[in-house]
Write an enzyme that holds these catalytic residues in place. Structure first.
Site, PDB file in Angstrom:
ATOM      1  N   THR A   1       3.626  28.985  49.453  1.00 31.38           N
ATOM      2  CA  THR A   1       3.795  28.668  48.030  1.00 31.38           C
ATOM      3  C   THR A   1       2.490  28.315  47.345  1.00 31.38           C
ATOM      4  O   THR A   1       2.448  28.214  46.109  1.00 31.38           O
ATOM      5  CB  THR A   1       4.764  27.484  47.857  1.00 31.38           C
ATOM      6  OG1 THR A   1       4.213  26.323  48.507  1.00 31.38           O
ATOM      7  CG2 THR A   1       6.122  27.802  48.459  1.00 31.38           C
TER       8      THR A   1
ATOM      9  N   CYS B   1       1.340  18.884  48.976  1.00 33.49           N
ATOM     10  CA  CYS B   1       2.257  17.755  48.770  1.00 33.49           C
ATOM     11  C   CYS B   1       1.786  16.533  49.537  1.00 33.49           C
ATOM     12  O   CYS B   1       0.948  16.622  50.432  1.00 33.49           O
ATOM     13  CB  CYS B   1       3.668  18.106  49.258  1.00 33.49           C
ATOM     14  SG  CYS B   1       4.399  19.571  48.531  1.00 33.49           S
TER      15      CYS B   1
ATOM     16  N   CYS C   1       7.089  13.986  50.414  1.00 36.18           N
ATOM     17  CA  CYS C   1       7.677  14.844  49.371  1.00 36.18           C
ATOM     18  C   CYS C   1       9.178  15.018  49.619  1.00 36.18           C
ATOM     19  O   CYS C   1       9.603  15.330  50.740  1.00 36.18           O
ATOM     20  CB  CYS C   1       6.999  16.199  49.361  1.00 36.18           C
ATOM     21  SG  CYS C   1       7.578  17.293  48.023  1.00 36.18           S
TER      22      CYS C   1
ATOM     23  N   ARG D   1      -2.350  24.092  44.524  1.00 36.21           N
ATOM     24  CA  ARG D   1      -2.096  23.263  43.349  1.00 36.21           C
ATOM     25  C   ARG D   1      -1.151  22.128  43.712  1.00 36.21           C
ATOM     26  O   ARG D   1      -0.404  22.205  44.692  1.00 36.21           O
ATOM     27  CB  ARG D   1      -1.496  24.087  42.209  1.00 36.21           C
ATOM     28  CG  ARG D   1      -0.099  24.616  42.482  1.00 36.21           C
ATOM     29  CD  ARG D   1       0.520  25.165  41.207  1.00 36.21           C
ATOM     30  NE  ARG D   1       1.845  25.719  41.427  1.00 36.21           N
ATOM     31  CZ  ARG D   1       2.953  24.997  41.496  1.00 36.21           C
ATOM     32  NH1 ARG D   1       2.891  23.680  41.378  1.00 36.21           N
ATOM     33  NH2 ARG D   1       4.123  25.577  41.685  1.00 36.21           N
TER      34      ARG D   1
ATOM     35  N   CYS E   1       1.902  19.600  43.867  1.00 35.66           N
ATOM     36  CA  CYS E   1       3.354  19.695  43.746  1.00 35.66           C
ATOM     37  C   CYS E   1       3.809  18.936  42.501  1.00 35.66           C
ATOM     38  O   CYS E   1       3.380  17.809  42.255  1.00 35.66           O
ATOM     39  CB  CYS E   1       4.005  19.093  44.993  1.00 35.66           C
ATOM     40  SG  CYS E   1       5.797  18.978  44.918  1.00 35.66           S
TER      41      CYS E   1
ATOM     42  N   CYS F   1       6.445  15.755  43.918  1.00 37.98           N
ATOM     43  CA  CYS F   1       5.977  14.515  44.548  1.00 37.98           C
ATOM     44  C   CYS F   1       4.661  14.005  43.987  1.00 37.98           C
ATOM     45  O   CYS F   1       4.249  12.884  44.298  1.00 37.98           O
ATOM     46  CB  CYS F   1       5.844  14.701  46.064  1.00 37.98           C
ATOM     47  SG  CYS F   1       4.478  15.769  46.590  1.00 37.98           S
TER      48      CYS F   1
ATOM     49  N   ASP G   1     -13.125 -22.947  57.782  1.00 32.00           N
ATOM     50  CA  ASP G   1     -12.317 -23.303  56.618  1.00 32.00           C
ATOM     51  C   ASP G   1     -11.321 -24.408  56.995  1.00 32.00           C
ATOM     52  O   ASP G   1     -10.650 -24.343  58.039  1.00 32.00           O
ATOM     53  CB  ASP G   1     -11.568 -22.066  56.128  1.00 32.00           C
ATOM     54  CG  ASP G   1     -10.747 -22.343  54.896  1.00 32.00           C
ATOM     55  OD1 ASP G   1     -11.312 -22.298  53.798  1.00 32.00           O
ATOM     56  OD2 ASP G   1      -9.532 -22.619  55.044  1.00 32.00           O
TER      57      ASP G   1
END
Length: 488
Positions: A30, A34, A38, A63, A65, A68, A438
């Protein structure tokens, strides 16, 4: 981690949100990348490729998603738990250094050549400093598109793009949508307040807000910080101007409202707020390590997910640490408030009681030490610190080398182990900083049956490494008595 294919596949198939930001899943069929969690049906393992950064995914032609939104993942915890060149470079890039000073400026701050930095970032992250900064600009642009009604031209330059064309091309390439299409996808219920940006700061669960916001509220300097209507608010000194941040803890995010005098400061303001709240930490890894100690295990189980409250300004915190030497928290706040009123820069806050920016080191260096209501030795410590911060002899920043900076601070008059380690923990962000001297830690250790002498406690704490700063938060939580005096 992205090289461990089997482990990455398991994380994706189980939709494990703990790994968001650790790596990104690119789907070869695709051309989408993601986050591991996702919600869509996981792709076949043979179609998955794993990358260490969003910038590497984008550089490889994938690119983001739309479901998500991997560009909004929490940052990798690696950059806040390491002090090597890559981690320091990543902290600087998140702080906007490449956008303001370019790669040569980044290299100059780190003391390496541009070629060395590019080579190491490419080897570990699959992308160079320009690609990493470009990915951050794209995320900033998306935030401005979705949370403001500003014209696209103003958004382009506020996000750090050099031209409208570059802005349009980058947004289309990264999100597969034009800027106008991104704005049209904004929920119709979105309420836009002119001059104010509203966004969500993600984190890895669990997060215990009590110690985090409780500590910030308890030590808040009047005029600079306040707790109001369930939100911690403070002023921010930023590269191009100033701002006011309002941070409210929610169950699955921190609600953040930013008012900025210059929108170019948006990515820096977000980065500093995330750093102050330690939102990129991996609490599961931290707590699992601390649970191996039978004394700490009940404390962790009772309130898991404690973070280390840090700062938005390293030099400011160092000054406040000196003001807090050998006095109560209330007295330290009073000293700081006097400095703020006398030397801080006024700001307008129509929503609350914030009045000033904390004074810069340059303005404090001009203060007559004799005018300060503190012992002579601490005046000397204060004057030496602010003068060396002002002239650059001592530099405190996200890129600081922790070991080198510790040595520099220990050489200053009046700086002992407690002061140096509290600065290392809360200003420099060293997750392994420890405070065996401390008073609160020693009292907690005594109550829990741990060694109470500094040397013996340090030896016992070796098993908590590299998360001793987080162990400090759990130990402090057991001590309900006020600490009247803090050591040097």
């Amino acid at each position: 981690m992205h090289t461990d294919t089997e482990r990455c596949v398991r994380a994706v198939q189980s939709k494990d949100a703990r790994f968001d930001g650790w790596f990104f899943t690119a789907v070869t069929t695709t051309r989408i990348y993601c986050r591991p969690s996702c919600p869509v049906v996981p792709p076949k393992p043979e179609n998955m490729t794993f990358y260490p950064s969003a910038a590497a995914c984008q550089q490889a032609g994938f690119r983001a998603c739309k479901r998500c939104r991997p560009d909004t993942s929490p940052g990798s915890p690696e950059w806040n738990q390491r002090a090597d060149l890559v981690a320091r470079a990543m902290r600087l890039i998140a702080d906007g250094t490449v956008d303001r000073e370019g790669v040569p400026g980044l290299a100059a701050r780190l003391g390496y050549s541009t070629r060395q930095i590019e080579r190491q970032l490419l080897a570990e992250l699959g992308a160079g400093p320009l690609a990493l900064a470009r990915a951050q600009r794209a995320q900033t642009a998306r935030l401005l598109i979705e949370t403001t009604a500003l014209p696209m031209a103003e958004i382009a330059f506020a996000a750090g793009f050099s031209s409208i064309r570059t802005f349009n091309d980058t947004v289309r390439e990264v999100f597969a949508l034009s800027p106008s299409e991104l704005r049209n996808r904004r929920p119709k219920t979105t309420v836009l307040t002119p001059g104010t940006l509203t966004l969500r700061l993600p984190f890895r669960a669990p997060l215990n807000p009590d110690n985090l916001f409780g500590h910030l509220a308890a030590t808040a300097v009047p005029g600079v910080e306040e707790w109001r209507d369930g939100a911690y608010r403070r002023t921010l000194r930023l590269p191009y101007g100033h701002g006011i941040a309002s941070l409210t803890p929610k169950s699955d995010h921190i609600a953040c409202r930013l008012t900025l005098s210059d929108l170019r400061d948006l990515p820096v303001a977000i980065s500093r707020c995330r750093r102050m709240l330690d939102l990129d930490a991996d609490p599961v890894a931290v707590d699992d390590q601390l649970r191996t100690d039978p004394v700490l295990a009940p404390l962790v189980d009772k309130a898991p997910g404690r973070r280390v409250p840090r700062t938005v300004d390293e030099a400011e915190f160092a000054v406040r640490a000196v003001l807090g030497q050998q006095v109560s928290t209330a007295a330290a706040r009073t000293h700081a408030a006097r400095l703020v009123t006398a030397h801080g820069e006024p700001v307008d806050d129509p929503e609350g009681g914030l009045t000033h920016l904390f004074p810069s080191a340059e303005s404090l260096a001009a203060v007559n030490p004799e005018s300060l209501a503190m012992p002579h030795t601490r005046r000397t410590t204060f004057a030496t610190l602010v003068s060396q911060l002002a002239d650059g002899t001592v530099h405190l920043g996200v890129e600081s080398d922790w070991a080198e900076t510790r040595t520099q601070l220990l050489n200053l008059p009046g700086f002992g182990p407690w002061t140096v380690d509290v600065i290392a923990m809360r200003a420099l962000g060293d997750p392994d900083a420890f405070l065996p001297t401390d008073l609160g830690i020693r009292r907690a250790a005594q109550e829990l049956g741990l060694p109470s002498t500094p040397a013996a406690l340090t030896a016992r704490a070796a098993a908590w490494r590299p998360w001793r700063a987080y162990a400090v938060q759990y130990l402090w939580a057991t001590d309900s008595r006020p600490i009247n005096f803090l050591p040097v």
